[in-house]
Design a protein around this motif. Structure first.
Motif, short mmCIF file in Angstrom:
data_model
loop_
_atom_site.label_atom_id
_atom_site.label_comp_id
_atom_site.label_asym_id
_atom_site.label_seq_id
_atom_site.Cartn_x
_atom_site.Cartn_y
_atom_site.Cartn_z
N THR A 67 -38.81 57.29 10.30
CA THR A 67 -39.94 56.94 11.31
C THR A 67 -40.57 58.25 12.22
OG1 THR A 67 -38.31 56.59 13.21
CG2 THR A 67 -39.04 54.90 11.64
N ILE A 88 -42.73 56.15 8.17
CA ILE A 88 -43.54 55.37 8.89
C ILE A 88 -43.88 55.95 10.14
CG2 ILE A 88 -43.70 53.20 10.22
CD1 ILE A 88 -41.34 52.09 8.68
N LEU A 112 -45.05 51.42 15.07
CA LEU A 112 -43.65 50.66 14.59
C LEU A 112 -43.43 49.56 15.28
CD1 LEU A 112 -40.96 53.64 15.47
CD2 LEU A 112 -41.29 52.19 13.18
N THR A 124 -44.10 46.56 10.11
CA THR A 124 -42.93 47.45 9.85
C THR A 124 -41.87 46.65 9.16
OG1 THR A 124 -43.46 48.67 11.90
CG2 THR A 124 -41.30 48.71 11.05
N HIS A 151 -34.57 57.38 12.43
CA HIS A 151 -35.40 57.02 13.46
C HIS A 151 -35.40 57.98 14.62
CE1 HIS A 151 -37.71 54.62 16.33
NE2 HIS A 151 -36.71 54.48 17.18
N ARG A 175 -37.47 47.20 17.07
CA ARG A 175 -37.99 46.72 15.77
C ARG A 175 -37.36 47.37 14.77
NH1 ARG A 175 -41.98 42.90 13.96
NH2 ARG A 175 -42.60 43.04 16.03
N VAL A 176 -37.11 48.65 14.65
CA VAL A 176 -36.55 49.46 13.65
C VAL A 176 -34.97 48.99 13.58
CG1 VAL A 176 -35.66 51.71 12.91
CG2 VAL A 176 -38.04 51.32 13.80
N CYS A 211 -34.92 45.50 12.02
CA CYS A 211 -35.21 45.53 10.48
C CYS A 211 -33.97 46.04 9.80
CB CYS A 211 -36.40 46.45 10.33
SG CYS A 211 -37.80 45.54 10.70
#
Lengths: 310, 283
Positions: free
Chosen positions: A11, A34, A53, A58, A72, A96-97, A100
């Motif tokens: 990211t 990303i 993101l 995502t 990240h 969020r990362v 996931c």
């Protein structure tokens, strides 16, 4: 893409550090970036999904691809941005990362934090270890979300023992095209310094940080680590090396003056940043060095001079 | 221009230091100092800076306070905590112990002392202290330096002793326990030190507490001539035999207190003997 190897998601890949990581990593791994910004100068075999993101999309990146690891560093620090946007991007993006990663069976998560989370202070020990409290927010409300990101990653480490989580806290990152506050400050021909204050500072070259992030992907690495570069120097020695001539400003004047200049958009540094050129915020990076066998490739002189584009 | 002036001043001071302490001073120093290509160690100590900056203190040591040392050879090599009484309004007692260890010990040693955390908030003072090897007195800093086998000077009476009023001279105030914990934790010998002479250098009879509060100072003791400028009393530094302690660093306060009392008693005995031995305060 025909590449069906498990990917490493990066990211914030369009930033300076992101590009450095992509360039080092794509030789050996399938890299999936990303970033909501376009990736200028992207190597052909690096995939890039241009998305914020925080967006649902995502999730799709993780669902559609086999992801074995995440680096990240989609964390921004811009004092001009509204506190709300800033907070939302950093904290919601990180949340969020991490979600996931947990949901799609990622085995490794590397989060870039910063040694700034400890915060400069006259009470600091000369070398802070990883268990020192994260005090930066007490004087710098604007870095509160960076601390929150660090804590989120820290919490994730304990909540998901099946995932190897690494939180890295490097010292001030500098480099030829790096645009963060320390690099910009060191590029000034006539920078302000606080008269009578000459704190020791630690710098690390952006490419060295890239190597650390990639090294952290190795199986077995997990935990929270400070990362230091080639050592410690007085701020005055950095400017002497660069040939810049600092302007000495009494600290009692500097704060109110900078406060006013910043308010009227005549300066790009918020007054709290003055703490960094007045007090110590140095860390002990010996744990990372011992456990990973890490040594910086760039010498002190090369690291300092890198801000000039050398 | 400014730079050249500073350089000339530095060279001049360095020559002054060497004319008083011998120009082989640097060669007499113990051990390697881990200085980088910018001339500082990781804590910000610079030997080059220090050898210039201590010029005035060597002068005070030799000409003004005419310091005599006794038993400096008892200070062991390697890690050691020097524990001393504290007085005199200005921390010249610490400076004189530092000069003694640098110029009279064989080999000479650049010692560290622990300063209060308001020092880093003072312009110029903060930089000066860092370059001559003084560190903010956090337990982490102290532990780190002892593990590097450095010599550290501590004043367990703390701030209240340096600004104490004249009637309390040579009476040791309450000791903190921090130094004992660190000694136990890092297995460090303690050398008691008695400083005779500093307690008369700037007699103060009142402490203007409201003024201190206003200025953010820990205390504001007033000497008869206002400022805490020291009189030329004669200093005598007594170094005791090293004391070794064993036990747990995280023991009860009561247990630690017993060990602290041993150190305090040793110091008080040395102070009393030193006072008895001297014939006059000023010579």
């Amino acid at each position: 893409m025909s590449d069906d190897r498990a990917a490493v998601v990066v990211t914030g890949i369009s930033g300076n550090l992101g590009r450095v990581v992509a360039k080092q990593l794509h030789l050996s791994e399938r890299v999936l970036g990303i970033d909501r910004r376009p990736f200028v100068g992207r190597p052909k075999d690096v995939e890039h999904v241009q998305v914020d993101l925080r967006k649902k999309k995502t999730d799709e990146v993780f669902r559609r691809n086999r992801v074995k690891a995440v680096i990240h560093m989609g964390i921004l620090h811009d004092p001009r941005m509204s506190a709300e946007d800033h907070h939302s991007f950093n904290v919601l993006g990180t949340t969020r990362v991490l979600e996931c990663a947990a949901r799609y069976g990622v085995k490794k998560v590397v989060v870039l934090s910063s040694a700034n989370v400890y915060g400069p202070s006259p009470n600091n020990s000369n070398f802070l270890t990883e268990d020192a409290p994260l005090m930066a927010a007490s004087r710098f409300p604007s870095v509160r979300d960076l601390i929150e990101v660090d804590m989120l990653a820290h919490g994730f480490f304990w909540k998901h023992p099946e995932i190897e989580t690494v939180v890295l806290r490097p010292v001030h990152i500098v480099g030829p095209s790096v645009k963060n506050a320390p690099s910009n400050y060191l590029r000034l021909e006539r920078p302000w310094v606080m008269s009578g204050f000459d704190p020791m500072v630690q710098l690390i070259h952006v490419e060295d940080v890239g190597r650390v992030l990639i090294d952290a992907l190795k199986p077995g690495r997990k935990g929270v680590y400070n990362v230091v570069g080639p050592g410690e120097v007085p701020l005055s020695a950095v400017f002497r090396e660069l040939g810049h001539r600092p302007r000495s400003v009494p600290h009692v004047l500097a704060r109110p003056v900078l406060h006013t200049l910043f308010k009227y958009r005549l300066a790009s540094y918020p007054p709290e940043e003055l703490d960094h050129i007045q007090f110590l915020c140095m860390v002990d990076g010996s744990r990372w060095a011992a456990e990973s066998g890490w040594t910086p490739r760039f010498s002190m002189r090369e690291t300092i001079r890198s801000v000039l584009g050398e | 221009m400014n730079g050249r002036l500073a350089e000339a001043l530095k060279q001049g001071l360095r020559k002054w230091t060497e004319s008083m302490a011998g120009d082989d001073l640097e060669d007499r120093l113990a051990g390697e100092r881990p200085e980088n290509e910018y001339g500082v160690d990781p804590f910000g100590f610079s030997l080059e800076y220090a050898l210039s900056a201590i010029g005035p203190f060597v002068w005070l040591y030799q000409k003004y306070f005419r310091v005599q040392t006794f038993g400096i050879e008892k200070v062991p090599r390697g890690r050691v905590l020097l524990v001393s009484n504290h007085s005199g309004q200005l921390p010249l007692d610490g400076a004189m112990i530092g000069v003694a260890m640098l110029t009279e010990a064989r080999p000479g040693r650049a010692i560290r002392s622990m300063v209060m955390n308001w020092v880093p908030t003072l312009p110029f003072v903060s930089t000066f202290f860092a370059r001559v090897g003084q560190i903010v007195g956090t337990p982490e800093n102290c532990r780190r330096l002892l593990e590097k086998d450095e010599a550290i000077l501590v004043f367990p009476e703390g701030q209240k002793a340096i600004s104490k009023l004249f009637p309390l001279r040579y009476q040791l105030q309450d000791f903190g326990q921090g130094f004992m914990r660190l000694a136990l934790e890092t297995n460090t010998p303690i050398v008691p030190v008695a400083v005779i002479g500093a307690e008369e250098q700037a007699p103060a009879f009142v402490d203007l507490k409201p003024v201190a509060k206003l200025l953010g100072f820990p205390a504001f003791p007033l000497t008869p001539w206002g400022l805490p400028l020291p009189l030329p009393t004669r200093y005598r530094l007594y170094f005791g035999s090293p004391l070794f302690f064993t036990g747990r660093a995280d023991d009860d306060d009561a247990e630690l207190e017993k060990k602290v009392k041993v150190v305090k008693a040793a110091m008080q005995t040395m102070i009393d003997q030193g006072l008895k031995a001297r014939k006059a305060v000023f010579w």
